[in-house]
Design an enzyme around this catalytic site. Sequence first.
Site, PDB file in Angstrom:
ATOM      1  N   GLY A 147       0.798  -1.221   0.000  1.00 33.01           N
ATOM      2  CA  GLY A 147       0.000   0.000   0.000  1.00 33.01           C
ATOM      3  C   GLY A 147       0.828   1.266   0.000  1.00 33.01           C
TER       4      GLY A 147
ATOM      5  CG  ASN B  42      -1.003   3.085  -3.865  1.00 34.83           C
ATOM      6  OD1 ASN B  42      -0.970   2.289  -2.922  1.00 34.83           O
ATOM      7  ND2 ASN B  42      -2.129   3.561  -4.347  1.00 34.83           N
ATOM      8  CB  THR B  43      -1.797   6.729  -1.434  1.00 35.54           C
ATOM      9  OG1 THR B  43      -2.347   7.979  -1.011  1.00 35.54           O
ATOM     10  CG2 THR B  43      -2.557   5.606  -0.752  1.00 35.54           C
ATOM     11  N   GLY B  44      -0.352   7.832   1.036  1.00 34.72           N
ATOM     12  CA  GLY B  44      -0.438   7.937   2.478  1.00 34.72           C
ATOM     13  C   GLY B  44       0.796   7.517   3.257  1.00 34.72           C
ATOM     14  CB  ILE B  45       1.035   5.691   6.502  1.00 39.79           C
ATOM     15  CG1 ILE B  45       0.153   6.623   7.318  1.00 39.79           C
ATOM     16  CG2 ILE B  45       2.154   5.136   7.389  1.00 39.79           C
ATOM     17  CD1 ILE B  45      -0.635   5.915   8.395  1.00 39.79           C
ATOM     18  N   GLY B  46       2.111   4.597   3.779  1.00 38.36           N
ATOM     19  CA  GLY B  46       2.988   3.668   3.076  1.00 38.36           C
ATOM     20  C   GLY B  46       3.942   4.372   2.129  1.00 38.36           C
TER      21      GLY B  46
ATOM     22  CE1 TYR C 128      -9.248  -0.346   9.903  1.00 39.67           C
ATOM     23  CE2 TYR C 128      -9.809   0.846  11.915  1.00 39.67           C
ATOM     24  CZ  TYR C 128      -8.929   0.584  10.877  1.00 39.67           C
ATOM     25  OH  TYR C 128      -7.726   1.241  10.817  1.00 39.67           O
TER      26      TYR C 128
END
Length: 318
Positions: free
Chosen positions: A46, A48-52, A205
């Site tokens: 993951g 490709n965006t955000g924290i990752g 979740y």
Amino acid sequence: MIGILVLLPSFFSFLYVAVPCIRKYFAGGVCTSTVQLPGKVVVVTGANTGIGKETAKELARRGARVYIACRDILKGESAASEIRAATKNQQVFVRKLDLSDTKSIRAFAEGFLAGDGAAEEKQLHILINNAGVMMCPYSKTADGFETHFGVNHLGHFLLTHLLLETLKESAPSRVVNVSSMIHHFGSIYFRNLKGEKYYNRVFAYCQSKLANILFTRELAYRLKGTGVTTYAVHPGIVRSELVRHSFVLCLLWRLFAPFVKSAQQGAQTSLHCALAEGIESQSGRYFSDCKKAWVSPKGRNNKTARRLWDVSCELLGI
């Protein structure tokens, strides 16, 4: 009314001064490790965006050979181009990985270990299981699992299993599992893992994040003496695309923007657990703000952790 109008300029002046301090307070811990990673191989799901993406960028800046493992190849390539430009590290690659499909997970692992168009990878030093979904309407993965449990837990469980021998051969190596403080509200409903008897997106979740904690705990137990250590992390409350399925959370994130971490700030604890020296003895632990944090009693239950491991293996046919 006049009094309110008089006070408004003072209130906005206070906010102007206070907001930077509030942001700094809620930014949390910072990874202070100076470890460099030339010759090291890293996989971040993951990314490709955000924290990752921020995690992958910092690891690339330190000289690692970084694999962005994500479902959307176009977004992955865009992120990789940005990371290459920012870090001057050209060894940033994108590979297709859909954690909601075990065939895709197996194909990724097979391709990664066989080279998949790049030089053959015989080592893996850091695996960061970062990708996830949050508050989704009820749906199932390609294999019939409830989406939260299937993606957030089973997908990373299988990926780690498939890469584990390479991690052992590359020791010392690390596995970092991104969980959440929301695990405190979770329970593992073994009789309803597929969500077919009843479903609540919040509970689903929470269950998947508790599963991340229990997986980390049991994995650490099974990896004793191998040189592979593992950690679960809470990144904090972060501005990211993860809340896109919840209108209420999107609204709250906007209203409380001064209290919400940036993606870069949210990546700090993942980086700490991937890089910090001297934390090997804390394998299996849960971290928040770059330090060990309190885990719910359910997250410390060894019996539940082992049962979840066995059930996960059975569901995945491994």
